[in-house]
Design an enzyme around this catalytic site. Structure first.
Site, PDB file in Angstrom:
ATOM      1  CG  ASP A  96      -0.218  -0.133   2.127  1.00 31.10           C
ATOM      2  OD1 ASP A  96       1.342  -0.442   2.331  1.00 31.10           O
ATOM      3  OD2 ASP A  96      -0.698  -0.250   3.490  1.00 31.10           O
ATOM      4  CD  GLU A 118       0.625  -6.676   3.231  1.00 31.97           C
ATOM      5  OE1 GLU A 118       2.102  -7.393   3.652  1.00 31.97           O
ATOM      6  OE2 GLU A 118       0.265  -5.413   3.704  1.00 31.97           O
ATOM      7  CD  GLU A 132       0.240   4.561   4.373  1.00 35.13           C
ATOM      8  OE1 GLU A 132      -0.427   5.184   5.135  1.00 35.13           O
ATOM      9  OE2 GLU A 132       0.995   4.745   4.564  1.00 35.13           O
ATOM     10  CG  HIS A 205       6.883   4.591   9.810  1.00 37.04           C
ATOM     11  ND1 HIS A 205       6.237   4.864   8.714  1.00 37.04           N
ATOM     12  CD2 HIS A 205       5.924   2.720  10.001  1.00 37.04           C
ATOM     13  CE1 HIS A 205       5.470   3.383   8.640  1.00 37.04           C
ATOM     14  NE2 HIS A 205       5.614   2.685   9.105  1.00 37.04           N
ATOM     15  NE  ARG A 207       3.486  11.360   3.822  1.00 35.43           N
ATOM     16  CZ  ARG A 207       4.354  10.891   3.343  1.00 35.43           C
ATOM     17  NH1 ARG A 207       4.889   9.591   3.252  1.00 35.43           N
ATOM     18  NH2 ARG A 207       5.642  11.841   2.694  1.00 35.43           N
ATOM     19  CG  HIS A 238      10.814   6.044   9.692  1.00 41.80           C
ATOM     20  ND1 HIS A 238      11.333   6.871   8.867  1.00 41.80           N
ATOM     21  CD2 HIS A 238      10.338   5.441   9.000  1.00 41.80           C
ATOM     22  CE1 HIS A 238      10.185   6.555   7.376  1.00 41.80           C
ATOM     23  NE2 HIS A 238       9.879   5.493   7.751  1.00 41.80           N
TER      24      HIS A 238
HETATM   25  C1  UD1 Z   1       6.966   5.085   3.559  1.00 43.69           C
HETATM   26  C2  UD1 Z   1       5.700   4.942   2.599  1.00 43.69           C
HETATM   27  C3  UD1 Z   1       4.229   4.372   4.092  1.00 43.69           C
HETATM   28  C4  UD1 Z   1       5.053   2.911   5.063  1.00 43.69           C
HETATM   29  C5  UD1 Z   1       6.607   3.360   5.118  1.00 43.69           C
HETATM   30  C6  UD1 Z   1       7.600   2.489   6.004  1.00 43.69           C
HETATM   31  C7  UD1 Z   1       4.481   6.290   1.729  1.00 43.69           C
HETATM   32  C8  UD1 Z   1       3.422   7.379   1.465  1.00 43.69           C
HETATM   33  N1  UD1 Z   1       4.588   6.017   3.029  1.00 43.69           N
HETATM   34  O1  UD1 Z   1       6.393   6.120   4.818  1.00 43.69           O
HETATM   35  O2  UD1 Z   1       2.943   3.106   3.921  1.00 43.69           O
HETATM   36  O3  UD1 Z   1       4.251   2.409   5.998  1.00 43.69           O
HETATM   37  O4  UD1 Z   1       7.324   3.621   4.474  1.00 43.69           O
HETATM   38  O5  UD1 Z   1       8.202   2.920   6.530  1.00 43.69           O
HETATM   39  O6  UD1 Z   1       4.270   4.962   0.376  1.00 43.69           O
HETATM   40  N2  UD1 Z   1      14.610   8.642   4.960  1.00 43.69           N
HETATM   41  C9  UD1 Z   1      15.495   8.646   4.892  1.00 43.69           C
HETATM   42  N3  UD1 Z   1      16.140   7.309   4.363  1.00 43.69           N
HETATM   43  C10 UD1 Z   1      15.000   6.443   3.876  1.00 43.69           C
HETATM   44  C11 UD1 Z   1      13.998   6.630   4.415  1.00 43.69           C
HETATM   45  C12 UD1 Z   1      13.378   7.774   4.598  1.00 43.69           C
HETATM   46  O7  UD1 Z   1      15.917   9.304   5.313  1.00 43.69           O
HETATM   47  O8  UD1 Z   1      15.783   5.143   3.808  1.00 43.69           O
HETATM   48  C13 UD1 Z   1      13.613   9.837   5.273  1.00 43.69           C
HETATM   49  C14 UD1 Z   1      13.422  10.816   3.790  1.00 43.69           C
HETATM   50  O9  UD1 Z   1      13.640  12.249   4.998  1.00 43.69           O
HETATM   51  C15 UD1 Z   1      11.774  10.733   3.244  1.00 43.69           C
HETATM   52  C16 UD1 Z   1      11.471  10.559   4.652  1.00 43.69           C
HETATM   53  O10 UD1 Z   1      12.072   9.705   5.557  1.00 43.69           O
HETATM   54  O11 UD1 Z   1      11.644  12.117   3.367  1.00 43.69           O
HETATM   55  C17 UD1 Z   1       9.701  10.326   4.974  1.00 43.69           C
HETATM   56  O12 UD1 Z   1       9.933   8.567   3.778  1.00 43.69           O
HETATM   57  P1  UD1 Z   1       8.847   8.568   2.880  1.00 43.69           P
HETATM   58  O13 UD1 Z   1       8.779   7.063   2.121  1.00 43.69           O
HETATM   59  O14 UD1 Z   1       8.048   9.589   2.143  1.00 43.69           O
HETATM   60  O15 UD1 Z   1       7.521   7.969   3.897  1.00 43.69           O
HETATM   61  P2  UD1 Z   1       7.679   7.254   5.143  1.00 43.69           P
HETATM   62  O16 UD1 Z   1       7.235   8.181   6.110  1.00 43.69           O
HETATM   63  O17 UD1 Z   1       8.508   6.535   5.138  1.00 43.69           O
HETATM   64  N1  UDP Z   2      12.301  -3.268  10.651  1.00 41.52           N
HETATM   65  C1  UDP Z   2      13.402  -3.429  10.523  1.00 41.52           C
HETATM   66  N2  UDP Z   2      14.379  -2.177  11.424  1.00 41.52           N
HETATM   67  C2  UDP Z   2      13.842  -1.670  12.054  1.00 41.52           C
HETATM   68  C3  UDP Z   2      12.574  -1.354  11.895  1.00 41.52           C
HETATM   69  C4  UDP Z   2      11.803  -2.205  11.359  1.00 41.52           C
HETATM   70  O1  UDP Z   2      13.365  -4.533   9.704  1.00 41.52           O
HETATM   71  O2  UDP Z   2      14.524  -0.665  12.728  1.00 41.52           O
HETATM   72  C5  UDP Z   2      10.874  -4.022  10.307  1.00 41.52           C
HETATM   73  C6  UDP Z   2      10.009  -4.841  11.048  1.00 41.52           C
HETATM   74  O3  UDP Z   2      10.840  -6.019  11.411  1.00 41.52           O
HETATM   75  C7  UDP Z   2       9.087  -4.748   9.533  1.00 41.52           C
HETATM   76  C8  UDP Z   2       8.817  -3.699   8.645  1.00 41.52           C
HETATM   77  O4  UDP Z   2      10.629  -3.405   9.481  1.00 41.52           O
HETATM   78  O5  UDP Z   2       9.720  -6.390   8.649  1.00 41.52           O
HETATM   79  C9  UDP Z   2       8.177  -2.848   9.283  1.00 41.52           C
HETATM   80  O6  UDP Z   2       8.449  -1.582   8.559  1.00 41.52           O
HETATM   81  P1  UDP Z   2       7.979   0.040   9.154  1.00 41.52           P
HETATM   82  O7  UDP Z   2       7.422  -0.344  10.622  1.00 41.52           O
HETATM   83  O8  UDP Z   2       9.111   0.386   8.212  1.00 41.52           O
HETATM   84  O9  UDP Z   2       6.603  -0.031   7.527  1.00 41.52           O
HETATM   85  P2  UDP Z   2       5.063  -0.276   7.702  1.00 41.52           P
HETATM   86  O10 UDP Z   2       4.969  -2.020   8.079  1.00 41.52           O
HETATM   87  O11 UDP Z   2       4.536   0.624   8.790  1.00 41.52           O
HETATM   88  O12 UDP Z   2       4.611  -0.453   6.265  1.00 41.52           O
END
Ligand code: UD1
Ligand code: UDP
Length: 368
Positions: A96, A118, A132, A205, A207, A238
């Site tokens: 999602d 999924e 999502e 994390h 949004r 995160h």
């Molecule tokens: C995204 C997904 C969410 C998922 C989550 C898992 C969308 C809209 N959101 O949210 O569904 O649950 O990932 O974690 O698709 N950043 C880094 N390095 C990284 C990753 C993130 O620096 O490796 C920082 C960046 O500043 C980035 C911000 O985190 O802009 C947010 O990342 P983003 O993918 O937009 O949203 P998530 O909250 O991670």
């Molecule tokens: N996870 C990880 N390292 C971390 C935190 C989470 O590998 O420091 C794993 C966790 O076990 C799960 C997945 O990341 O498999 C969940 O990811 P996240 O919470 O970022 O996204 P969501 O599942 O909410 O989309």
């Protein structure tokens, strides 16, 4: 030979798609192509490294503090060329995220069949989780193959009018991943630090929780930690700078709370397996924790994973400070309440989900 392309971009998609990449690559009748969008960078690369997956394409879209507009526009424009060049027989997306939705949209524009891994999770509240819930509903409209993790998710799709012959209940690939990671003899310096204490594992994390809800979550955690000197907390944070700022403001200064960099999935699963309880707003952790028999307080108002609630290991506690404070305290102070939640249950499959999906892709054909 049937060409299957997998597209993913964030940490959780990678954790659940890499085992499928490996399975598909082992099938001689399938040609497997992997494209990552790079919606996440470091947190994605961590997973690719652990599973030893080398993408054929990397769209490298991540920007610091990216908006939904940035992610959507950048993926849509960059993935077009890859899809046109490869023209896969089916393109698999997961779950999602924005990567999922935008890739499916691009496939639709090019009339490439989409397979949704999924599929069928729902809250039916379009703003929770945001964005999502919209993303997964939108993908369901156009997906040709729907790999539902549970019977309940299949029923959601049927109610929405998806044809039964396009839906398979396969389990969740999260369990395939989990079966390869947890080890009896696992050690880590952070676990040595927590020895002798009850260990709380925290992630956050979402949004829709950024801002005041996240501050309330952290304040509740801080108050409970201050009340309980026998408890230590490990929080792999995160990389979102907004999350980091809130955590720094609310949780710093308590030496029994360790905020650490994101851990790789192998460490994460093992740390969860050693913890006393988990506080999270994550989706994936709600699937993994029941298997590990760890109680989870889900800091959200809704969940698309009611199976874990029914199994008794998950409890929805919302994002208000007083409720989280009360529920967290109760689980620490009331052994009966704790025992009622701490039992292993696995509603998400037997760890053979990837094989099932590969079998279906090898043999099956389907119309939208
Ligand atoms: C995204 C997904 C969410 C998922 C989550 C898992 C969308 C809209 N959101 O949210 O569904 O649950 O990932 O974690 O698709 N950043 C880094 N390095 C990284 C990753 C993130 O620096 O490796 C920082 C960046 O500043 C980035 C911000 O985190 O802009 C947010 O990342 P983003 O993918 O937009 O949203 P998530 O909250 O991670
Ligand atoms: N996870 C990880 N390292 C971390 C935190 C989470 O590998 O420091 C794993 C966790 O076990 C799960 C997945 O990341 O498999 C969940 O990811 P996240 O919470 O970022 O996204 P969501 O599942 O909410 O989309």
């Amino acid at each position: 030979m049937k060409k299957v392309m997998l597209v993913f971009g964030t940490r959780p998609e990678a954790i659940k798609m890499c085992p499928l990449v490996k399975e598909l690559q082992s099938r001689k009748a399938l040609q497997t192509v992997v494209c990552v969008t790079g919606q996440h960078r470091q947190m994605l690369d961590q997973v690719l490294e652990i599973f030893d997956v080398h993408p054929d394409y990397d769209l490298s879209v991540m920007q610091d503090k990216q908006t939904l507009f940035d992610i959507t526009a950048n993926i849509l424009l960059r993935i077009r060329e890859v899809l046109e060049q490869e023209r896969p027989d089916v393109c698999l997306v997961h779950g999602d995220t924005s990567t999922t939705f935008v890739t499916a949209l691009a496939c639709f524009y090019l009339q490439i069949p989409v397979g949704h891994v999924e599929a069928g999770l729902r809250t039916y509240d379009i703003y929770s989780p945001y964005p999502e819930e919209f993303n997964r509903q939108a993908v369901s409209i156009l997906s040709a193959y729907n790999f539902a993790p549970t019977e309940r998710s299949k029923q959601n799709l049927l109610r929405e009018g998806k044809k039964p012959e396009t839906i398979w209940v396969t389990g969740n690939t999260a369990i395939d991943a989990l079966k390869t990671t947890v080890r009896e003899d696992y050690t880590h310096p952070e676990l040595d630090w927590a020895k002798g204490s009850r260990l709380i594992f925290i992630t956050a994390h979402r949004r829709e929780n950024l801002g005041e809800p996240m501050h309330q979550m952290f304040r509740a955690i801080r108050r409970v930690m201050d009340d309980h000197p026998d408890v230590k907390a490990l929080y792999p944070i995160h990389m979102n700078p907004v999350v980091r700022k809130a955590a720094e403001e609310e949780l710093s200064g308590c030496d029994r709370i360790r905020i650490i960099e994101p851990v790789n999935v192998f460490d994460c699963h093992n740390m969860m397996a050693r913890s006393f309880l988990i506080l999270t707003d994550s989706g994936g952790i709600q699937e993994e924790a029941p298997s590990l028999g760890k109680p989870v307080l889900v800091m959200r108002d809704t969940t698309e994973r009611p199976e874990g609630i029914a199994a008794g290991t998950l409890k929805l506690v919302g994002t208000e400070e007083e409720t989280i404070y009360r529920e967290f305290t109760a689980l620490l102070d009331d052994p009966q309440q704790y025992r009622a939640m701490a039992h292993a249950a696995n509603p998400y499959g037997d760890g053979h989900t990837c094989e099932r999906i590969a079998d279906i892709l090898e043999k099956g054909s389907t119309e939208i």
